[in-house]
Design an enzyme around this catalytic site. Structure first.
Site: not given
Ligand code: NI
Length: 473
Positions: A297-298, A348, A352, A440
């Site tokens: 993620d991210d 995603h 965020h 991540h």
């Protein structure tokens, strides 16, 4: 004589080489874990590909018991430019944490959230407008919203004052008032919330138009929440085509912008979607192997994501990358690399935010803007969706109808420990057939963790598949 200088040069060369090797070795020493994660700064070298020359994006995401925060800010290769931004980030974060401290008793139910984000707009040459925005919620009905505009000349290594761009004269203020009043009154979005006398006050105030910025075709006025409208209007933005307000500009900028008014750079050409290479619905023979889905993620990150790709290739592993739109915007080539190697790309959101705190339009914007930038980068839309922090409600589900929502079953806490061994330990004690593992790819220590995890799981007989493949059989 000549020979002596060649030898000296050779020795010098060796010393430099050895020093570099030593530094590199120190860097990759797995015992050098960065424990102090809150001050972790991403490492960049100027050779990495960013969509914005000389600028990178830094992302820092935390999910604590009483609060969660997602911070994104630009970092310049020209380090003298970084101080102003760091100061803004530090102060905003401090203020938020102080409020969290004050409201501690009330935060059990609804944890606090800080989202510091930014938008970047190319103006001309290597000049950019950067709009930093602060969205926070601390135990109250209404969140707070504010923004700060910076105009930066990357080549000259300096910030440009708005007063260099427009002439601050009585006539110009009158013109601006007239234009803005008209725009607000005619705006479907803002007209019912607009307070004319607040705008009048703002025009009369002594200020350097610090809320004003340029993109490559418009002059934009950015107002804070409550500044000239009721709170429900949020932070309004009024955008006016440059050629409609030419008289406002200083001679220097008339000169600069004229070049671009006749010859305006169009939006980057969107690569036409390549027909997906034989991605037929998985007709593979179901294997008896145990399977896991590694998810990252991210990202993307121009260094760490690429390192992870190399590891995945080595183990013939496929994985899923849930990317942030604002990072894909900076690193479209890295995103493309991920897709080209057959990994799955997930959405995603743009920056965020906890979607459960947004209204429907904002939610859609977070999701769709990311779909658009991913499609531009890789030629295909993302095929899965993961809400930030895993935060969901029925509205979030409804907003993402087209994409399967994928959470995780093993949280490695890699962002918190920055410790590859700790990550491996969590995987070891929880993994089973069908596990979805959360990591991540923006952290360097996660690259090391991935090496350990891949090795361990392969030895245990696992196969590495994308989340969609995992779900489809
Ligand atoms: Ni995330």
């Amino acid at each position: 004589m000549k020979r002596a200088s060649i030898i000296i040069l050779f020795l010098l060369g060796m010393i430099i080489l050895l020093t570099l090797l030593y530094m590199n070795d120190k860097d990759s020493n797995p015992n050098n874990n960065m424990k102090n994660d809150s001050t972790a700064v991403e490492e960049h070298t100027s050779t990495e590909q960013s969509n914005y020359r000389g600028i990178h994006i830094v992302t820092d995401i935390h999910d604590e018991a009483l609060y969660k925060l997602a911070i994104h800010y630009p970092e310049f290769d020209n380090t003298s430019l970084n101080e102003a931004i760091r100061e803004y980030i530090t102060v905003s974060k401090q203020q938020f944490l102080e409020e969290v401290e004050l409201n501690k008793p009330f935060l059990k139910e609804n944890i606090a959230e800080l989202n510091l984000s930014f938008d970047i707009y190319p103006v001309i040459n290597n000049i950019y407008s950067i709009v930093l925005s602060n969205n926070s919620y601390v135990s109250g009905a209404n969140g707070s919203q504010s923004s700060k505009v910076l105009i930066v000349d990357v080549d000259e290594g300096r910030y440009i004052s708005q007063l260099e761009i427009i002439k601050d004269t009585i006539e110009n203020r009158a013109t601006i008032y007239k234009i803005l009043s008209k725009e607000f009154e005619q705006s479907e979005e803002y007209s019912i919330f607009f307070f004319q006398d607040y705008l009048k006050q703002w025009i009369d105030d002594n200020h350097p138009f610090s809320n004003l910025y340029l993109n490559n075709h418009s002059l934009v006025f950015k107002f804070d929440k409550y500044q000239v409208t009721a709170g429900a209007a949020g932070s309004p933005e009024i955008s006016i085509p440059i050629d409609k307000v030419k008289t406002l500009f200083t001679d220097e900028w008339i000169e600069k912008l004229k070049i671009n008014i006749d010859n305006m750079p169009e939006k980057p050409i969107v690569p036409s979607p390549t027909p997906s290479e034989g991605k037929e619905p998985a007709t593979e023979v179901p294997s008896n192997k145990k399977r896991v889905a590694l998810t990252f993620d991210d990202g993307p990150h121009p260094v760490n994501t690429v390192s992870i790709l190399k590891l995945l290739e080595k183990y013939e592993a496929k994985a899923t990358f849930f990317m942030l739109g604002n990072r894909v915007d900076f690193y479209p080539e890295t995103a493309k690399k991920v897709a080209d190697q057959g990994h799955e790309i997930g959405n995603h959101t743009w920056d965020h935010k906890d979607l459960t705190t947004l209204d429907h339009e904002e939610m859609i914007e977070e999701i769709n803007r990311t779909i658009t930038v991913i499609k531009q980068a890789i030629g295909q839309e993302p095929t899965a969706f993961r809400p930030p922090y895993g935060a969901m409600n029925d509205k979030v589900k409804a907003a993402s109808t087209d994409l399967p929502i994928v959470l995780w079953s093993i949280d490695t806490l890699d962002w918190k420990s920055h410790d590859p061994e700790a990550v491996l330990k969590i995987v070891k004690s929880n993994v089973k057939d069908g596990s979805i593992i959360l990591m991540h790819d923006i952290h360097k220590t996660t690259v090391e963790a991935v090496a350990l995890v891949l090795k361990y799981l392969q030895d245990e007989g696992y196969e590495f598949v994308t989340v969609s493949d995992l779900k489809s059989s």
